[in-house]
Design a protein around this motif. Structure first.
Motif, PDB file in Angstrom:
ATOM      1  N   ASP A  81       3.660  -6.941  -7.725  1.00 41.34           N
ATOM      2  CA  ASP A  81       3.088  -5.461  -7.743  1.00 41.34           C
ATOM      3  C   ASP A  81       3.194  -5.515  -6.541  1.00 41.34           C
ATOM      4  O   ASP A  81       4.835  -4.243  -5.855  1.00 41.34           O
ATOM      5  CB  ASP A  81       2.231  -5.119  -8.112  1.00 41.34           C
ATOM      6  N   CYS A  82       3.683  -6.309  -5.411  1.00 47.07           N
ATOM      7  CA  CYS A  82       4.159  -6.134  -3.927  1.00 47.07           C
ATOM      8  C   CYS A  82       5.895  -5.813  -4.111  1.00 47.07           C
ATOM      9  O   CYS A  82       6.026  -4.962  -2.996  1.00 47.07           O
ATOM     10  CB  CYS A  82       3.579  -7.417  -2.994  1.00 47.07           C
ATOM     11  N   LEU A  83       6.245  -6.017  -4.738  1.00 49.09           N
ATOM     12  CA  LEU A  83       7.776  -6.573  -4.957  1.00 49.09           C
ATOM     13  C   LEU A  83       8.120  -5.042  -5.255  1.00 49.09           C
ATOM     14  O   LEU A  83       9.520  -4.478  -5.060  1.00 49.09           O
ATOM     15  CB  LEU A  83       8.146  -7.057  -5.455  1.00 49.09           C
ATOM     16  N   LYS A  84       6.954  -3.926  -5.976  1.00 49.81           N
ATOM     17  CA  LYS A  84       7.199  -2.682  -6.155  1.00 49.81           C
ATOM     18  C   LYS A  84       7.302  -1.827  -5.415  1.00 49.81           C
ATOM     19  O   LYS A  84       7.695  -0.579  -5.949  1.00 49.81           O
ATOM     20  CB  LYS A  84       7.241  -2.780  -7.925  1.00 49.81           C
ATOM     21  N   PHE A 132       3.160   2.636   1.406  1.00 51.80           N
ATOM     22  CA  PHE A 132       2.701   1.908   2.829  1.00 51.80           C
ATOM     23  C   PHE A 132       2.017   2.396   3.361  1.00 51.80           C
ATOM     24  O   PHE A 132       1.437   2.939   4.324  1.00 51.80           O
ATOM     25  CB  PHE A 132       4.000   0.971   3.367  1.00 51.80           C
ATOM     26  N   MET A 133       3.589   3.603   3.516  1.00 49.04           N
ATOM     27  CA  MET A 133       2.843   5.164   4.536  1.00 49.04           C
ATOM     28  C   MET A 133       1.340   5.608   4.246  1.00 49.04           C
ATOM     29  O   MET A 133       0.879   6.541   5.093  1.00 49.04           O
ATOM     30  CB  MET A 133       4.356   6.248   4.459  1.00 49.04           C
ATOM     31  N   LYS A 134       1.846   6.188   2.888  1.00 48.41           N
ATOM     32  CA  LYS A 134       0.368   6.618   1.750  1.00 48.41           C
ATOM     33  C   LYS A 134      -0.954   5.993   1.994  1.00 48.41           C
ATOM     34  O   LYS A 134      -1.413   6.168   2.355  1.00 48.41           O
ATOM     35  CB  LYS A 134       0.969   6.976   1.011  1.00 48.41           C
ATOM     36  N   ALA A 135      -0.685   4.460   2.390  1.00 48.94           N
ATOM     37  CA  ALA A 135      -2.052   3.679   2.114  1.00 48.94           C
ATOM     38  C   ALA A 135      -2.443   3.839   3.884  1.00 48.94           C
ATOM     39  O   ALA A 135      -4.084   3.378   3.602  1.00 48.94           O
ATOM     40  CB  ALA A 135      -1.855   2.413   1.845  1.00 48.94           C
ATOM     41  N   THR A 136      -1.465   3.927   4.354  1.00 50.33           N
ATOM     42  CA  THR A 136      -2.281   3.915   5.757  1.00 50.33           C
ATOM     43  C   THR A 136      -2.393   5.562   6.695  1.00 50.33           C
ATOM     44  O   THR A 136      -2.482   5.307   7.452  1.00 50.33           O
ATOM     45  CB  THR A 136      -1.479   3.218   6.684  1.00 50.33           C
ATOM     46  N   GLY A 163      -4.013  -1.235   5.557  1.00 49.63           N
ATOM     47  CA  GLY A 163      -4.162   0.442   4.572  1.00 49.63           C
ATOM     48  C   GLY A 163      -5.292  -0.124   3.252  1.00 49.63           C
ATOM     49  O   GLY A 163      -5.552  -0.744   2.693  1.00 49.63           O
ATOM     50  N   PHE A 164      -5.142   1.421   2.478  1.00 50.87           N
ATOM     51  CA  PHE A 164      -5.665   1.030   1.363  1.00 50.87           C
ATOM     52  C   PHE A 164      -4.896   1.354  -0.106  1.00 50.87           C
ATOM     53  O   PHE A 164      -4.288   2.505  -0.050  1.00 50.87           O
ATOM     54  CB  PHE A 164      -6.969   2.608   1.229  1.00 50.87           C
ATOM     55  N   TRP A 165      -5.056   0.195  -1.396  1.00 44.88           N
ATOM     56  CA  TRP A 165      -4.313   0.416  -2.273  1.00 44.88           C
ATOM     57  C   TRP A 165      -4.977   0.737  -3.418  1.00 44.88           C
ATOM     58  O   TRP A 165      -5.300   0.358  -3.780  1.00 44.88           O
ATOM     59  CB  TRP A 165      -2.763  -0.631  -1.988  1.00 44.88           C
ATOM     60  N   ASP A 166      -4.106   1.879  -3.867  1.00 42.64           N
ATOM     61  CA  ASP A 166      -5.022   2.892  -5.145  1.00 42.64           C
ATOM     62  C   ASP A 166      -3.954   2.024  -5.625  1.00 42.64           C
ATOM     63  O   ASP A 166      -3.153   3.232  -6.409  1.00 42.64           O
ATOM     64  CB  ASP A 166      -5.942   3.770  -4.869  1.00 42.64           C
ATOM     65  N   LYS A 195      -8.431  -1.118  -6.534  1.00 44.06           N
ATOM     66  CA  LYS A 195      -8.470  -0.679  -4.814  1.00 44.06           C
ATOM     67  C   LYS A 195      -8.530  -1.854  -4.085  1.00 44.06           C
ATOM     68  O   LYS A 195      -9.431  -2.384  -4.558  1.00 44.06           O
ATOM     69  CB  LYS A 195      -9.479   0.540  -5.221  1.00 44.06           C
ATOM     70  N   THR A 196      -7.528  -1.799  -3.091  1.00 48.16           N
ATOM     71  CA  THR A 196      -7.808  -3.130  -2.685  1.00 48.16           C
ATOM     72  C   THR A 196      -7.208  -2.528  -0.830  1.00 48.16           C
ATOM     73  O   THR A 196      -7.007  -1.315  -0.871  1.00 48.16           O
ATOM     74  CB  THR A 196      -7.578  -4.651  -2.125  1.00 48.16           C
ATOM     75  N   PHE A 197      -8.007  -3.238   0.139  1.00 49.31           N
ATOM     76  CA  PHE A 197      -7.242  -2.790   1.244  1.00 49.31           C
ATOM     77  C   PHE A 197      -5.559  -4.801   1.806  1.00 49.31           C
ATOM     78  O   PHE A 197      -6.410  -4.985   1.403  1.00 49.31           O
ATOM     79  CB  PHE A 197      -8.212  -3.022   2.690  1.00 49.31           C
TER      80      PHE A 197
END
Length: 588
Positions: free
Chosen positions: A176-179, A185-189, A211-214, A228-230
């Protein structure tokens, strides 16, 4: 089986993947296991299925009663027994297991792989032999500690540092990280900035963003499970440092070598980009696995040295050494996620939040409104003790001061002194290298460009640019490769056309360093040409040369001399001069 066989092109495999609708990751796993099955049995997957169906359609009939009066024969029908040792499908699966063992696969991995293979075969309505799972030999999992991760980071590139700290602090799987992209990243932060333009964001985004990842993880996407994680401020700082390095250092240098459309930063670029993909494409799983394998090897050696030091200092018994070796944790991508899950379970008492942060299905029914507002709950938990445990900075690593390390430190001190001396001599060494390379490039250019005998400004500039390109990639410099030298001048010509305003500056740089070499080169070449042309009157060639283009004749003489590597001593031979003049007249 044909050596060019690719299971991805197999009709039955493509049919299975299409009907099941599996994810890309699952499809890759299936393809990997089926390839092993095919290799073990030297047969293509489609042919394996067909052969199994043919064998299993056979019904053995044995006569058991014959009525002589009626002529009727009663048969005992016996269907194909897949559990027979020699049954085709059982032999095929046994060969697969033997192949996995030869490749040093653990029993636990073989059991999982066999479940995968049996699931695919059952899809085609094949009867499967009984299977007794192998005894579990999985090694006990030992959790990595903070000092382990710090040791790893100290041996990592900035790109890998950003990836490792991101996985460690977010618990997100490597796939998932590689996708993820820069835009993600701009959206997450976005709670920490209002930038829309990617270049503005990279240059001016603040430090310590969380950063917040959903998103829906690829592995559980078909089940609709959310994650959902940071990610920690520390990992965001590493990511920004890496993006700034790419934007402000890598791309300007790379674009100097590119003719046409230039590379630039984009929201669609991979967040964890690959050097081979110009930081637009993501790192490869294979490349990361290899790098992490090397890091794990160094980590293991580090732990072994610590144990040896403990033995030498009476802190560990030699009898316990082997047991402690087995307890050394292994570093790999999933180890980052495992560390995250362990820290979450320690610092978060709500199992529903734990499941959401890890991207797992909740063990208890969770109200939709709870999931909707999970960000606030998670942020409250994440920002406390959990964040502290997921941050690596300001953590001291144990220093080993045994005799071996003391010796090493003394060696390092001596090497530092030698390095200081070497650095002082670098300018003179560089000048010698540059002069040698300049002479090679100069000679190559002059031997292939004979429009004029006199040394021209443009030639100086092109040689200077070619020299700069050669020095940047000095390890690959090859004076004997004509194609390589031509490529240097192709780049030089492209840069000269792109930046005409730098012509005078580059010319001065070239002349200030190399005008003496150019003068020496011209002087020797002119001496040879003059000697030949003076002799032309003696041998009756002067009229023909003057009658035609004298400048062209002069260039042809120079070209002939260079191509044939003729020295001034060679020109004592009158027959050679006649031969050269004849060639000149013909060319002119």
């Amino acid at each position: 089986m044909d050596s060019s066989y690719d299971v991805w092109n197999d009709k039955y495999f493509k049919n299975y993947i299409t009907k099941k609708g599996v994810t890309e990751g699952t499809a890759n796993k299936y393809a990997f296991e089926l390839k092993k099955l095919c290799i073990a049995n030297d047969i293509e997957f489609t042919e394996f299925i067909k052969e199994c169906k043919i064998k299993q359609s056979y019904v053995k009939e044995t006569p058991i009663n014959i009525d002589d009066s009626s002529g009727v024969i009663e048969y005992f029908r016996e269907e194909y027994d897949v559990d027979e040792p020699n049954s085709f499908i059982k032999k095929g699966l046994d060969n697969y297991v033997d192949y996995c063992k030869e490749k040093k696969n653990h029993n636990s991995n073989i059991n999982n792989s066999m479940s995968c293979i049996r699931g695919i075969l059952s899809h085609y309505n094949l009867k499967l032999p009984k299977w007794t799972p192998l005894e579990d030999d999985a090694e006990e999992w030992y959790l990595l500690e903070k000092e382990d991760f710090i040791f790893i980071l100290n041996d990592c590139s900035l790109n890998h540092k950003s990836l490792i700290t991101f996985m460690l602090s977010s618990g997100i799987r490597l796939g998932d990280c590689l996708k993820f992209t820069i835009g993600d990243f701009m959206k997450a932060t976005s709670d920490f900035h209002e930038f829309v333009d990617v270049d503005d964001f990279i240059d001016n985004a603040p430090q310590d963003m969380m950063g917040f990842w959903d998103f829906k993880p690829n592995k559980t996407k078909r089940h609709g499970i959310l994650c959902k994680t940071f990610n920690s401020p520390e990992s965001s700082n590493y990511i920004l440092q890496n993006l700034r390095r790419v934007k402000n250092e890598y791309l300007p240098k790379k674009n100097m070598t590119i003719v046409g459309e230039k590379l630039k930063m984009s929201k669609n670029n991979a967040l964890f980009g690959s050097h081979h993909g110009f930081y637009q494409e993501p790192l490869s799983v294979k490349g990361i696995s290899e790098q992490f394998r090397l890091k794990n090897k160094k980590l293991h050696e580090w732990h072994v040295n610590k144990l040896k030091w403990d033995i030498e200092n009476g802190k560990l018994s030699e009898d316990d050494f082997d047991d402690k070796i087995r307890e050394i944790p292994k570093f790999h991508a999933h180890g980052c996620r495992k560390y995250f899950q362990t820290m979450v379970s320690r610092h978060c008492g709500d199992i529903r939040l734990c499941a959401i942060m890890e991207g797992h299905a909740s063990p208890i029914k969770t109200d939709p409104s709870y999931i909707k507002h999970a960000k606030e709950f998670i942020k409250e938990v994440y920002g406390g003790k959990l964040l502290e445990s997921l941050t690596l900075e300001n953590v001291d690593v144990k220093v080993i001061n045994n005799e071996e390390f003391d010796k090493l430190n003394n060696q390092i001190d001596r090497l530092r002194e030698e390095l200081a001396e070497a650095r002082n001599s670098i300018p003179s060494i560089n000048n010698q290298y540059e002069k040698s390379i300049w002479n090679i490039l100069n000679k190559h250019y002059r031997s292939t460009n004979f429009a004029y005998l006199d040394y021209k400004d443009e030639a100086d500039v092109l040689c200077q640019y070619a020299l700069e390109f050669a020095i940047k990639d000095i390890i690959n410099f090859n004076k004997d490769d004509e194609n390589y030298l031509e490529r240097l001048f192709d780049k030089a010509k492209a840069v000269n056309e792109l930046f005409p305003n730098k012509f005078d500056e580059t010319l001065q740089k070239a002349k200030s360093h190399y005008s003496k070499n150019s003068s020496e080169y011209n002087s020797e070449l002119k001496s040879k040409v003059r000697k030949i042309l003076v002799a032309s009157s003696k041998y009756g060639f002067v009229e023909n040369i003057v009658k035609n283009n004298y400048k062209l004749a002069e260039s042809n003489v120079a070209k002939y001399v260079e191509e044939n590597k003729i020295s001034l001593e060679d020109l004592e031979d009158s027959e050679l001069i006649k031969e050269i003049l004849f060639e000149v007249v013909v060319e002119s």
